[in-house]
Design an enzyme around this catalytic site. Structure first.
Site: not given
Ligand SMILES: *Cc1c(COP(=O)(O)O)cnc(C)c1O
Length: 361
Positions: A30, A132, A251, A299
């Site tokens: 998966k 779950r 940043y 990013m």
């Protein structure tokens, strides 16, 4: 650059076969094979004798079925999420087998079997305490008494605490699953994920469902990792600069140089799935030196302090972010998450290079 070692994945499969000697080792692929790339991974595992695969959604099953590979085409593909709201025909057309975990899916698949005029293969996921996804045990008892057109070939359950061998949940779930298994004497049974395999043979049954261990994460936490690392992440230095005492990096100017330092910037950022939480916290490896990440991860870029590396690094030289010197688990621990998330976040932007044989052995 992500380097994925298909030989290591095959060796890990072999290691799990030795550990669960009386069970079939299926492969959980998966989430794009945990970020490593489902096509090459599934092809290699099929060539290595895997005949059963698990995906999460019908869409992932469709992706797996779209891979042109005669070996893979013969494999059983189970969809853990069941019908996931798709019509039964969508799964039947692709030869996908649902893992039925809800009453609604049981009804839909029963109806599809009625229309088809034959028992349709399926797996049942019974909840033994994780709460779950899964059918309650009472529902399993009902279906055992009257399978009404369901071709139940596999019964399974999932462990909540397999990564903590001493956790009482393991014993409690094992007792519950033994009862479930007895209800379906003609079906195969599956209980263990990667960590479950290392809880001992009582947990193995007929088929085990490893994901993370195939990809090199440690299925025996607290003990030396028995698996081979299957991936490394490196990125070349794009720019080197001297930064004077008191100057900032990145940043928000969250890092300030305490003296003159040499900083190297590489083209990896949170847009690639590298955790932004590692700003001013994580590290890379260069020529045997640990080089700290400085400033905020942006990013597309991050910057490292390479002052300690001598002679001074060159532009183009590769810095390791995950690999022989830094495990995915270490990266995860520093970022406050699990190795699973580090892998599944490995972004589509990384160039993926596969080493080791791809196909037929
Ligand atoms: C994801 C998953 C697995 C594989 O788990 P790992 O911990 O990666 O081995 C097995 N079974 C189910 C039901 C799953 O959802």
């Amino acid at each position: 650059l992500l380097t994925i070692d298909l030989d290591a994945i095959a060796a890990n499969c072999q290691r799990l076969r030795a550990e669960a000697a009386n069970a079939e080792v299926a492969a959980v692929v998966k989430t794009n094979a945990y970020g490593l790339g489902v096509a090459p991974v599934a092809q290699r595992l099929a060539a290595h004798g895997a005949t059963t695969f698990f995906v999460a959604h019908p869409g992932e099953g469709a992706q797996l079925r779209a891979i042109a590979d005669p070996q893979l085409a013969k494999c059983r593909v189970y969809v853990l999420g069941g019908l996931s709201g798709e019509p039964a025909a969508a799964l039947l057309d692709l030869n996908l087998t649902p893992v039925l975990a809800t009453r609604a899916d049981v009804e839909a698949w029963t109806e599809a079997a009625r229309l088809a005029g034959r028992a349709l293969p399926c797996a049942l996921h019974i909840d033994t305490g994780m709460n779950r996804l899964g059918l309650p045990i009472a529902e399993a008892e009902r279906l055992a008494a009257d399978p009404s057109g369901l071709g139940i070939e596999l019964v399974m359950s999932h462990l909540a605490c397999a990564d903590e061998p001493a956790h009482p949940m393991n014993e409690a779930q094992a007792a519950g699953f033994a009862g479930v298994r007895a209800l379906f004497p003609h079906a195969r049974a599956s209980f263990a994920n990667s960590c479950g395999i290392f809880l001992g043979s009582r947990y193995h049954y007929d088929l085990v469902r490893p994901g993370m261990a195939l990809y090199g994460l440690n299925p025996a936490p607290g003990r030396p990792n028995p698996m081979k690392p299957a991936l490394r992440l490196d990125a070349p230095i794009l720019q080197i600069r001297q930064i004077d005492k008191g100057e900032s990096v990145g940043y928000g100017a969250t890092y300030r140089a305490g003296g003159t330092i040499t900083a190297a910037t590489i083209g990896v950022g949170y847009g690639d799935g590298f955790p932004r939480a590692l700003s001013n916290k994580g590290w890379g490896h260069l020529r045997g030196c640990r080089v700290p990440i400085i400033g905020r991860i942006s990013m597309d870029l991050l910057t490292l302090d390479v002052t300690g590396v001598s002679p001074q690094p060159r532009v183009g030289e590769a810095i390791e972010l995950i690999g022989p010197n830094i495990t995915a688990e270490e990266v995860a621990a520093a970022a406050g998450t699990a190795g699973y998330e580090i892998l599944t976040n490995l972004g589509p932007r990384y160039a993926r290079r596969y080493i080791g044989a791809r196909g037929v052995l």
